[in-house]
Design an enzyme around this catalytic site. Structure first.
Site, PDB file in Angstrom:
ATOM      1  N   ALA A  66       0.866  -1.175   0.000  1.00  0.00           N
ATOM      2  CA  ALA A  66       0.000   0.000   0.000  1.00  0.00           C
ATOM      3  C   ALA A  66       0.906   1.229   0.000  1.00  0.00           C
ATOM      4  O   ALA A  66       2.048   1.164   0.466  1.00  0.00           O
ATOM      5  CB  ALA A  66      -0.874  -0.023   1.241  1.00  0.00           C
ATOM      6  N   GLY A 111       0.657  -5.157   0.823  1.00  0.00           N
ATOM      7  CA  GLY A 111      -0.493  -5.275  -0.086  1.00  0.00           C
ATOM      8  C   GLY A 111      -0.167  -6.050  -1.357  1.00  0.00           C
ATOM      9  O   GLY A 111      -1.069  -6.629  -1.966  1.00  0.00           O
ATOM     10  N   GLU A 114      -0.566  -9.552  -0.511  1.00  0.00           N
ATOM     11  CA  GLU A 114      -2.006  -9.756  -0.280  1.00  0.00           C
ATOM     12  C   GLU A 114      -2.783  -9.845  -1.603  1.00  0.00           C
ATOM     13  O   GLU A 114      -3.664 -10.689  -1.761  1.00  0.00           O
ATOM     14  CB  GLU A 114      -2.558  -8.643   0.616  1.00  0.00           C
ATOM     15  CG  GLU A 114      -2.066  -8.789   2.054  1.00  0.00           C
ATOM     16  CD  GLU A 114      -2.370  -7.573   2.925  1.00  0.00           C
ATOM     17  OE1 GLU A 114      -2.023  -6.450   2.527  1.00  0.00           O
ATOM     18  OE2 GLU A 114      -2.953  -7.758   4.002  1.00  0.00           O
ATOM     19  N   GLU A 134       4.369  -4.857   7.365  1.00  0.00           N
ATOM     20  CA  GLU A 134       3.552  -3.823   8.026  1.00  0.00           C
ATOM     21  C   GLU A 134       3.992  -3.563   9.466  1.00  0.00           C
ATOM     22  O   GLU A 134       3.931  -2.437   9.961  1.00  0.00           O
ATOM     23  CB  GLU A 134       2.064  -4.222   8.009  1.00  0.00           C
ATOM     24  CG  GLU A 134       1.385  -4.120   6.652  1.00  0.00           C
ATOM     25  CD  GLU A 134       1.522  -5.376   5.801  1.00  0.00           C
ATOM     26  OE1 GLU A 134       2.367  -6.240   6.124  1.00  0.00           O
ATOM     27  OE2 GLU A 134       0.777  -5.487   4.812  1.00  0.00           O
TER      28      GLU A 134
HETATM   29  N1  DAK Z   1       4.642   3.206  -0.785  1.00  0.00           N
HETATM   30  C1  DAK Z   1       5.041   4.365  -1.344  1.00  0.00           C
HETATM   31  N2  DAK Z   1       6.183   4.500  -2.038  1.00  0.00           N
HETATM   32  C2  DAK Z   1       6.972   3.406  -2.148  1.00  0.00           C
HETATM   33  C3  DAK Z   1       6.616   2.158  -1.570  1.00  0.00           C
HETATM   34  C4  DAK Z   1       5.375   2.083  -0.863  1.00  0.00           C
HETATM   35  N3  DAK Z   1       4.915   0.932  -0.326  1.00  0.00           N
HETATM   36  N4  DAK Z   1       7.601   1.280  -1.849  1.00  0.00           N
HETATM   37  C5  DAK Z   1       8.525   1.952  -2.568  1.00  0.00           C
HETATM   38  N5  DAK Z   1       8.144   3.228  -2.749  1.00  0.00           N
HETATM   39  C6  DAK Z   1       8.872   4.285  -3.465  1.00  0.00           C
HETATM   40  C7  DAK Z   1      10.043   4.778  -2.639  1.00  0.00           C
HETATM   41  O1  DAK Z   1       9.618   5.738  -1.701  1.00  0.00           O
HETATM   42  C8  DAK Z   1      10.916   5.392  -3.736  1.00  0.00           C
HETATM   43  O2  DAK Z   1      10.394   6.646  -4.096  1.00  0.00           O
HETATM   44  P1  DAK Z   1      11.384   7.918  -4.381  1.00  0.00           P
HETATM   45  O3  DAK Z   1      12.185   8.083  -3.155  1.00  0.00           O
HETATM   46  O4  DAK Z   1      12.207   7.467  -5.570  1.00  0.00           O
HETATM   47  O5  DAK Z   1      10.439   9.039  -4.688  1.00  0.00           O
HETATM   48  C9  DAK Z   1      10.693   4.453  -4.906  1.00  0.00           C
HETATM   49  O6  DAK Z   1       9.466   3.766  -4.642  1.00  0.00           O
HETATM   50  C10 DAK Z   1      11.788   3.394  -5.052  1.00  0.00           C
HETATM   51  O7  DAK Z   1      11.921   2.736  -3.807  1.00  0.00           O
HETATM   52  P2  DAK Z   1      13.328   2.553  -3.067  1.00  0.00           P
HETATM   53  O8  DAK Z   1      14.263   3.693  -3.400  1.00  0.00           O
HETATM   54  O9  DAK Z   1      13.060   2.298  -1.616  1.00  0.00           O
HETATM   55  O10 DAK Z   1      13.855   1.251  -3.775  1.00  0.00           O
HETATM   56  P3  DAK Z   1      14.843   0.140  -3.181  1.00  0.00           P
HETATM   57  O11 DAK Z   1      15.210  -0.728  -4.324  1.00  0.00           O
HETATM   58  O12 DAK Z   1      15.944   0.771  -2.393  1.00  0.00           O
HETATM   59  O13 DAK Z   1      13.949  -0.686  -2.142  1.00  0.00           O
HETATM   60  C11 DAK Z   1      11.932  -1.835  -1.392  1.00  0.00           C
HETATM   61  C12 DAK Z   1      12.856  -1.449  -2.610  1.00  0.00           C
HETATM   62  C13 DAK Z   1      10.665  -2.497  -1.985  1.00  0.00           C
HETATM   63  C14 DAK Z   1      12.664  -2.852  -0.517  1.00  0.00           C
HETATM   64  C15 DAK Z   1      11.614  -0.569  -0.583  1.00  0.00           C
HETATM   65  O14 DAK Z   1      11.099   0.444  -1.477  1.00  0.00           O
HETATM   66  C16 DAK Z   1      10.582  -0.798   0.469  1.00  0.00           C
HETATM   67  O15 DAK Z   1      10.880  -1.329   1.541  1.00  0.00           O
HETATM   68  N6  DAK Z   1       9.351  -0.338   0.220  1.00  0.00           N
HETATM   69  C17 DAK Z   1       8.256  -0.402   1.191  1.00  0.00           C
HETATM   70  C18 DAK Z   1       7.764  -1.829   1.312  1.00  0.00           C
HETATM   71  C19 DAK Z   1       6.674  -1.943   2.360  1.00  0.00           C
HETATM   72  O16 DAK Z   1       6.895  -1.640   3.548  1.00  0.00           O
HETATM   73  N7  DAK Z   1       5.529  -2.358   1.909  1.00  0.00           N
HETATM   74  C20 DAK Z   1       4.359  -2.557   2.795  1.00  0.00           C
HETATM   75  C21 DAK Z   1       3.552  -1.307   2.780  1.00  0.00           C
HETATM   76  S1  DAK Z   1       2.329  -1.424   4.043  1.00  0.00           S
HETATM   77  C22 DAK Z   1      -4.437  -0.722   5.977  1.00  0.00           C
HETATM   78  C23 DAK Z   1      -4.463  -0.730   4.627  1.00  0.00           C
HETATM   79  C24 DAK Z   1      -3.494  -1.400   3.934  1.00  0.00           C
HETATM   80  C25 DAK Z   1      -2.483  -2.045   4.587  1.00  0.00           C
HETATM   81  C26 DAK Z   1      -2.471  -2.048   5.958  1.00  0.00           C
HETATM   82  C27 DAK Z   1      -3.449  -1.423   6.668  1.00  0.00           C
HETATM   83  N8  DAK Z   1      -5.386   0.097   6.695  1.00  0.00           N
HETATM   84  C28 DAK Z   1      -5.827   1.315   6.067  1.00  0.00           C
HETATM   85  C29 DAK Z   1      -5.632  -0.160   8.090  1.00  0.00           C
HETATM   86  C30 DAK Z   1      -1.388  -2.555   3.838  1.00  0.00           C
HETATM   87  C31 DAK Z   1      -0.152  -2.079   4.189  1.00  0.00           C
HETATM   88  C32 DAK Z   1       1.020  -2.205   3.356  1.00  0.00           C
HETATM   89  O17 DAK Z   1       1.052  -2.756   2.286  1.00  0.00           O
END
Ligand code: DAK
Length: 260
Positions: A66, A111, A114, A134
């Site tokens: 997300a 997500g 998911e 998360e």
């Molecule tokens: N959201 C927004 N931007 C993201 C992103 C994300 N999930 N993942 C990556 N990006 C963006 C980065 O901010 C970066 O943007 P700029 O800085 O270039 O503007 C660009 O994509 C490239 O990412 P990185 O520079 O970080 O790339 P790397 O190769 O170094 O790393 C990575 C890749 C996938 C390991 C890293 O980007 C990462 O850790 N990303 C976040 C992964 C993550 O934590 N995903 C889970 C998100 S939480 C709910 C609703 C939904 C959910 C829960 C609750 N409610 C409303 C209650 C679901 C939650 C989730 O999915």
């Protein structure tokens, strides 16, 4: 609806939805989710679409979760709406009366894992990475991760992944039963299309009954689940495709299913 964050193509009865925000690693914001819900609704309603593939654009990510930049400032009421939109959309995919394949071409975190779990089949590229990180954001999975992951891989491994925020590579995902196949990146889409074609050529009502029986029987007590299977299976005898399938077997030829 005009799509800005996904690509939606239909060719020869096979629909492909491509998440297309490569600069944000295809992270799901509410606009993208709304487009996904719309495209999935089209797939559900259009009888000429026989199978659906979901994938991500670029070579790095399927969906990196997300969108954290959108989520960070949500108030509880808006968080609830965002989560509900995600849950509804994923349920729509899961209940789609035709087969769905996730072709996971890179990061599938939060997500992303998911969404892939709401599909029937998961083909992963060797570069795919799965996880529910998360917890590291002070959250728990909100789009069914705490429910679908233990159903797919068992409670122990699901807890390792969700409580530990552990990320796993494609090969490990295969070993725990999270994905059906691991493929070189260059052949991922080709193999997904090949399998989608195979499914698209199956008798559609029978496919729908098989999926219905598996999905809705899974959480029932065995006796009730078997009764559901009984009803779904006997309904297949109302189709011309069942007559044709059995006739073709006895005549030692390939069946010619007509979808009735
Ligand atoms: N959201 C927004 N931007 C993201 C992103 C994300 N999930 N993942 C990556 N990006 C963006 C980065 O901010 C970066 O943007 P700029 O800085 O270039 O503007 C660009 O994509 C490239 O990412 P990185 O520079 O970080 O790339 P790397 O190769 O170094 O790393 C990575 C890749 C996938 C390991 C890293 O980007 C990462 O850790 N990303 C976040 C992964 C993550 O934590 N995903 C889970 C998100 S939480 C709910 C609703 C939904 C959910 C829960 C609750 N409610 C409303 C209650 C679901 C939650 C989730 O999915």
């Amino acid at each position: 609806m005009e799509y800005k964050n996904i690509l939606f193509n239909v060719e020869d009865g096979i629909a492909v939805i491509t998440f297309n925000r490569p600069k944000a690693l295809n992270a799901m914001n509410s606009e993208t989710l709304t487009e996904l819900r719309d495209a999935a609704t089209v797939c559900k309603k259009d009888d000429s679409i026989k199978a659906l593939i979901l994938t991500g654009s670029g070579d790095k990510a399927f969906v990196a979760g997300a969108d954290i930049s959108e989520m960070q400032s949500l108030c509880p009421m808006d968080a609830h709406k965002f989560m509900e939109l995600g849950q509804e959309t994923l349920r729509l995919l899961e209940e789609m009366p035709k087969p769905t394949i996730a072709a996971i071409n890179g990061f599938a975190l939060g997500g992303g894992t998911e969404i892939s779990m709401a599909c029937d089949i998961r083909f992963a590229s060797e570069t795919a990475v799965f996880g529910q990180p998360e917890i590291l954001l002070g959250l728990i999975p909100g789009w069914g991760g705490t429910q679908r992951l233990p159903r797919l891989v068992g409670m122990g491994i699901a807890k390792e992944i969700i409580l530990g925020g552990v990320q796993i590579k494609a090969q490990r995902a295969y070993e725990i039963g999270l994905v059906n196949k691991v493929l070189p990146p260059a052949t991922l889409m080709e193999e997904a299309r090949k399998f989608a074609r195979k499914l698209a050529d199956m008798p559609p009502f029978t496919l729908k009954m098989a999926k219905y029986s598996i999905n809705y029987g899974y959480d029932l007590a065995l006796d009730n689940a078997n009764k559901l299977e009984l009803e779904c299976c006997s309904q297949c005898f109302s189709t011309q495709d069942q007559k044709e399938g059995m006739k073709a077997f006895l005549e030692k030829r390939k069946p010619n299913f007509i979808g009735r």
